[in-house]
Structures are given as structure tokens and as C-alpha cells.
Design an enzyme around this catalytic site. Structure first.
Site, PDB file in Angstrom:
ATOM      1  CD  GLU A 183      29.369 -91.056  70.410  1.00 19.51           C
ATOM      2  OE1 GLU A 183      29.422 -92.002  71.197  1.00 19.51           O
ATOM      3  OE2 GLU A 183      28.830 -91.131  69.294  1.00 19.51           O
ATOM      4  CG  HIS A 212      26.293 -94.163  70.345  1.00 23.93           C
ATOM      5  ND1 HIS A 212      27.196 -95.010  69.742  1.00 23.93           N
ATOM      6  CD2 HIS A 212      26.727 -94.001  71.630  1.00 23.93           C
ATOM      7  CE1 HIS A 212      28.124 -95.357  70.633  1.00 23.93           C
ATOM      8  NE2 HIS A 212      27.859 -94.753  71.779  1.00 23.93           N
ATOM      9  N   GLY A 256      35.376 -97.558  72.883  1.00 28.82           N
ATOM     10  CA  GLY A 256      35.632 -98.991  72.931  1.00 28.82           C
ATOM     11  C   GLY A 256      37.033 -99.372  72.504  1.00 28.82           C
ATOM     12  CD1 TRP A 296      23.771 -99.788  81.220  1.00 30.34           C
ATOM     13  CD2 TRP A 296      22.247-101.406  81.506  1.00 30.34           C
ATOM     14  NE1 TRP A 296      23.414 -99.770  82.535  1.00 30.34           N
ATOM     15  CE2 TRP A 296      22.472-100.754  82.751  1.00 30.34           C
ATOM     16  CE3 TRP A 296      21.322-102.447  81.458  1.00 30.34           C
ATOM     17  CZ2 TRP A 296      21.810-101.126  83.923  1.00 30.34           C
ATOM     18  CZ3 TRP A 296      20.658-102.821  82.620  1.00 30.34           C
ATOM     19  CH2 TRP A 296      20.907-102.168  83.834  1.00 30.34           C
ATOM     20  CE  LYS A 297      28.455 -98.299  73.751  1.00 35.48           C
ATOM     21  NZ  LYS A 297      29.761 -98.213  73.064  1.00 35.48           N
TER      22      LYS A 297
END
Length: 255
Positions: free
Chosen positions: A167, A95, A173, A10-11
Site C-alpha cells: 500500500e 497498516h 485515500g 472498513w476502517k
């Protein structure tokens, strides 16, 4: 046999109202889905609320970060023991946003991996290359370096029960996504790299894809043999879109 895992990151998003509303919708959408693990990682402020909202469901609680210290004068940090105490299971580390904005190094991330394993929590280790590294043909070199930070300090056995999320930073994004064939090639490289030390562990480790996965591209990605679900960003904030991704992962691995 590996089972896919779809995890929502959800960041920095959420509110008390949103947590209850989104989890209720997820429970409804996913009540009949099996064959795919599901987890969500809300901001730490909402972990306790999320835990209660998830009670009795098959959706696991996760978190977005952990500190290497267990207690002490480390203002603003959250320890592995605290996360375990509140009921979190899957903890995202490495991340690209943490690597970029907080200057986290491979060594520091490997230390977090070790702390989580010691606490009995499941590390979700994010690895991946930048756009420049991708263009320079350094994807495998970068991924190997990031994995080696754990392999060389803790051995291949450390990946038993852990999760890796590939990733590509250029696809986070941005609306871009690796093609299924591109993603599969990197996932296979990651698995083969670990297999050089322990083939059995490599065969079982879950390797998620995490670059702009959404309800439109998930099904095709999940047809690839080494893609075991996804680490989902923006689409995890919409129950219907996230449910499509989970259902696609479950269906692909049953096929």
C-alpha cells in the site's frame, strides 16, 4: 497456484444497521463468484454481528488489528485468541494508519505477525512507502526493510499462508493510484526479495495491492502477474463497487 484475495478494510465505519445491510448486499452480489477469496474487516465492535450475517457464505471474516499480548492488564486491546474465538481469519497488521497515528514500528508489527501465526490466524502484512520516500527513489529500500523485520526474526517460512498488502502511502485515500506497471514492479520486487530466502514460499505468497483501488482501476491492476487481489478501503463500503473489484480479480486470474 496462487488465488487472488480481495479484502475490504472498513476502517472506522459502520453501525448495526449498516453491517446487516452491507453484508446482505455483498452476499447477493457475490453469490455466483468463484476463483477469488473474499474477506471483510469491520470494526471490532461488529465482528460478532458480521460473523452471523456472513454465516453460510464464502466471505471470510477479518479484523483490523491485534495486540501482541494474549491477556492481562492491557486496556482497550484485542488478542489473537479473542479474534480466533470470534471467528476472524484474516488480520490486518502494519497498516500505514497504524504506523502513522499509533507509531507502530517494524519490530512491533513483526511481533504481531508472529503472534497471529502462532494462533493459526492469517496475517495481512501491510507495507509501503510515503510520498517523500517514493520521490527519493526509496520504495524498494522501505519495502525490503519492512519485510526484513519478519524475515530476520521468523524466516521466509513465516510467509507461508500469509498475505502481504503493498500500500503506497501516497495513494491511500488520496484518489491517486500507482499505475499497473508501477505496482507490478514493486510486487515483483517483494516476491523476488522473499525468493532470495525461499523461492517456493515466494511463489505462493499472496501479494495484494492496496492504494486507492476502486471499481474503475481494479481490472487493469489485476492483469499484472504479481498482483493477487486487493486490500480495499473506501470502495469496500459500497457493495456494488466492491463486487466489481472481486469479479475483476476472479476474471483476471482465469484469463
Amino acid at each position: 497456484m496462487r488465488h487472488p484475495l480481495v479484502m475490504g478494510n472498513w476502517k472506522l465505519n459502520g453501525s448495526t444497521h449498516m453491517v446487516n445491510e452491507l453484508i446482505a448486499a455483498l452476499r447477493n452480489e457475490l453469490s455466483s463468484v468463484d476463483g477469488c477469496g473474499v474477506a471483510i474487516a469491520p470494526p471490532v465492535m461488529y465482528l460478532d454481528q458480521a460473523k452471523h450475517a456472513l454465516a453460510g457464505s464464502r466471505i471470510a471474516l477479518g479484523a483490523q488489528n491485534v495486540d501482541v499480548n494474549l491477556s492481562g492488564a492491557f486496556t482497550g486491546e484485542v488478542s489473537a485468541d479473542m479474534l480466533k474465538d470470534i471467528g476472524a481469519q484474516y488480520i490486518i497488521i502494519g497498516h500505514s494508519e497504524r504506523r502513522t497515528y499509533h507509531k507502530e514500528t517494524d519490530a512491533a508489527i513483526a511481533e504481531k505477525f508472529a503472534v497471529l501465526k502462532t494462533a493459526g490466524l492469517i496475517p495481512v502484512l501491510c507495507i509501503g512507502e510515503t510520498d517523500a520516500e517514493n520521490e527519493a527513489g526509496k520504495t524498494e529500500e522501505v519495502c525490503a526493510r519492512q519485510i526484513d523485520a519478519v524475515l530476520k526474526t521468523q524466516g521466509a517460512e513465516a510467509f507461508k499462508g500469509a498475505v502481504i498488502a503493498y500500500e503506497p502511502i501516497w495513494a491511500i485515500g488520496t484518489g491517486k493510484s500507482a499505475t499497473p506497471a508501477q505496482a507490478q514492479a514493486v510486487h515483483k520486487f517483494i516476491r523476488d526479495h522473499i525468493a532470495k530466502q525461499d523461492a517456493a514460499v515466494a511463489a505462493e505468497v499472496i501479494i495484494q495491492y492496496g492504494g486507492s483501488v476502486n471499481d474503475k482501476n481494479a481490472a487493469e491492476l489485476f492483469t499484472q502477474p504479481d498482483i493477487d487481489g486487493a486490500l480495499v478501503g473506501g470502495a469496500s463500503l459500497k457493495a456494488d463497487a466492491f463486487a466489481v473489484i472481486v469479479k475483476a480479480a476472479a476474471a483476471a486470474k482465469k484469463a
